[in-house]
Design a protein around this motif. Structure first.
Motif, PDB file in Angstrom:
ATOM      1  N   SER A 237      -3.528   6.583  -5.088  1.00 30.25           N
ATOM      2  CA  SER A 237      -3.576   7.959  -5.605  1.00 30.25           C
ATOM      3  C   SER A 237      -2.665   8.881  -4.803  1.00 30.25           C
ATOM      4  CB  SER A 237      -5.008   8.492  -5.599  1.00 30.25           C
ATOM      5  OG  SER A 237      -5.536   8.522  -4.286  1.00 30.25           O
ATOM      6  N   GLN A 240       0.886   8.161  -6.088  1.00 24.21           N
ATOM      7  CA  GLN A 240       1.079   8.759  -7.410  1.00 24.21           C
ATOM      8  C   GLN A 240       1.255  10.278  -7.324  1.00 24.21           C
ATOM      9  OE1 GLN A 240      -1.705  10.568  -8.867  1.00 24.21           O
ATOM     10  NE2 GLN A 240      -0.789  10.998 -10.851  1.00 24.21           N
ATOM     11  N   SER A 241       0.577  10.910  -6.368  1.00 29.40           N
ATOM     12  CA  SER A 241       0.601  12.375  -6.271  1.00 29.40           C
ATOM     13  C   SER A 241       1.958  12.926  -5.858  1.00 29.40           C
ATOM     14  CB  SER A 241      -0.466  12.858  -5.283  1.00 29.40           C
ATOM     15  OG  SER A 241      -0.120  12.524  -3.942  1.00 29.40           O
ATOM     16  N   LEU A 249       7.298   2.746  -8.583  1.00 28.66           N
ATOM     17  CA  LEU A 249       6.485   2.349  -7.433  1.00 28.66           C
ATOM     18  C   LEU A 249       6.626   0.844  -7.243  1.00 28.66           C
ATOM     19  CD1 LEU A 249       4.316   2.891  -5.258  1.00 28.66           C
ATOM     20  CD2 LEU A 249       2.583   2.555  -7.038  1.00 28.66           C
ATOM     21  N   ALA A 266      -3.923   1.090 -10.672  1.00 30.17           N
ATOM     22  CA  ALA A 266      -2.666   1.762 -11.010  1.00 30.17           C
ATOM     23  C   ALA A 266      -2.696   2.321 -12.433  1.00 30.17           C
ATOM     24  CB  ALA A 266      -1.503   0.783 -10.842  1.00 30.17           C
ATOM     25  N   LEU A 269      -4.265   5.547 -12.893  1.00 26.85           N
ATOM     26  CA  LEU A 269      -3.483   6.660 -12.374  1.00 26.85           C
ATOM     27  C   LEU A 269      -2.202   6.902 -13.172  1.00 26.85           C
ATOM     28  CD1 LEU A 269      -3.850   5.710  -8.608  1.00 26.85           C
ATOM     29  CD2 LEU A 269      -4.924   7.669  -9.731  1.00 26.85           C
ATOM     30  N   LEU A 271       0.128   4.508 -13.819  1.00 29.50           N
ATOM     31  CA  LEU A 271       1.199   3.642 -13.323  1.00 29.50           C
ATOM     32  C   LEU A 271       1.125   2.308 -14.047  1.00 29.50           C
ATOM     33  CD1 LEU A 271       0.459   4.540  -9.641  1.00 29.50           C
ATOM     34  CD2 LEU A 271       2.723   4.880 -10.648  1.00 29.50           C
ATOM     35  N   TYR A 289       5.660   5.310 -13.343  1.00 34.89           N
ATOM     36  CA  TYR A 289       4.671   6.388 -13.519  1.00 34.89           C
ATOM     37  C   TYR A 289       4.913   7.086 -14.853  1.00 34.89           C
ATOM     38  CZ  TYR A 289       1.954  10.618 -12.626  1.00 34.89           C
ATOM     39  OH  TYR A 289       1.053  11.663 -12.710  1.00 34.89           O
ATOM     40  N   PRO A 291       2.353   9.070 -17.134  1.00 37.16           N
ATOM     41  CA  PRO A 291       0.975   9.510 -17.337  1.00 37.16           C
ATOM     42  C   PRO A 291       0.540   9.548 -18.786  1.00 37.16           C
ATOM     43  CG  PRO A 291       2.346  11.256 -16.387  1.00 37.16           C
ATOM     44  CD  PRO A 291       3.185  10.038 -16.441  1.00 37.16           C
TER      45      PRO A 291
END
Length: 295
Positions: A237, A240-241, A249, A266, A269, A271, A289, A291
């Motif tokens: 997390s 990801q932030s 990633l 993942a 989040l 990913l 990533y 979302p």
């Protein structure tokens, strides 16, 4: 940071069981805080920070070992700081070629910087085994970086060790790199290697765990983490932030059978896996990533 090493001797009913037992034991000890392992003829050696060591927890873990007929005995000892580095400083490592494009060589023991045929040649002063390319996980992350567009991008190296991953990214076109590590020697060694390779002006290293990311300005196009499974699960997390949408990633440091639990976290989040590499049961995942993925 003070480390201990534990020598595990595994007695199996048959020699064929030894390697699976090594992997099961390493996986179980990872749950106890052990960070890295190496195979021996009799079993494995595990490395753990002194502050994280619990003999009670280790005894319980060994007592719950799932393979019948297997006996495990162990001895734990201190690693003096000077001895931790001395073997690698003296012995060094042979040049490692990744994907025919990058040579990682021992800068301390290679005369005149070495003469290599690859487009990218990176010298590392080895202050520890991990982060030289001798391990499968490091090689797989480097190979994945070589397949990733890096020009003009900003990269993050989580648990930077010698700095090899960040330095590779900078050689391959990244604009800037930030690394962090919980070990002060790693922070110093990363910057030493960055200076050695002429990229220190584009690289910054920080002392601490993933919590330091709350003090880092901006976001990253590519994030790399070659750490053990439990730390990856806890820190996903945080990674990801600080990632841009459509950022990449790259994860390694775990066995292939651990990939499903990492992918599940993942996915939660945003990913999503786009590729993977495996070598000797070690795994490297490349995720994007997104979302709001397309349905």
């Amino acid at each position: 940071m003070k480390y201990l090493l534990t020598r595990f001797c595994i007695a199996c009913p048959s020699q064929e069981l030894l390697q699976p037992c090594r992997e099961l034991l390493a996986d179980a000890c990872g749950e106890c805080g052990y960070e890295s392992f190496e195979d021996t003829d009799e079993g494995i050696i595990g490395y753990i920070q002194q502050d994280n060591y619990s003999e009670m927890l280790l005894e319980h873990t060994i007592g719950e070992f799932p393979v019948k007929g297997v006996t495990i005995v162990y001895e734990t000892e201190d690693i003096p700081d000077q001895d931790w580095n001395a073997v690698w400083e003296e012995e060094g490592f042979e040049p490692i070629v990744v994907s025919g494009k990058v040579t990682i060589y021992d800068a301390r023991n290679t005369a005149d910087g070495g003469q290599f045929s690859t487009p990218v040649n990176i010298g590392i002063h080895a202050s520890n085994a991990f982060g030289t390319g001798t391990h499968e996980t490091t090689r797989m992350v480097v190979a994945t970086l070589l397949e990733t567009p890096l020009h003009g991008r900003r990269v993050l190296d989580c648990g930077c060790g010698t700095g090899i991953l960040a330095i590779t990214a900078l050689f391959c076109g990244a604009d800037a790199a930030v690394g962090y590590d919980i070990d002060e020697w790693s922070v110093d060694n990363s910057m030493h290697n960055a200076r050695l390779n002429g990229v220190a002006d584009r690289m910054e290293t920080l002392l601490g765990d993933a919590g330091v990311l709350s003090h880092v300005d901006g976001v990253f196009d590519v994030v790399m983490a070659n750490i053990n499974r439990n730390i990856l699960l806890a820190d996903l997390s945080h990674f990801q932030s600080v990632m841009v949408h459509d950022g990449i990633l790259i994860l390694s440091g775990f066995y292939e059978e651990d990939a499903p639990m990492l992918i599940a976290e993942a996915e939660r989040l945003g990913l999503h896996e786009i590729s993977r590499k495996t070598e000797n049961n070690w795994c490297c995942l490349k995720l994007e990533y997104s979302p709001c993925p397309e349905v």
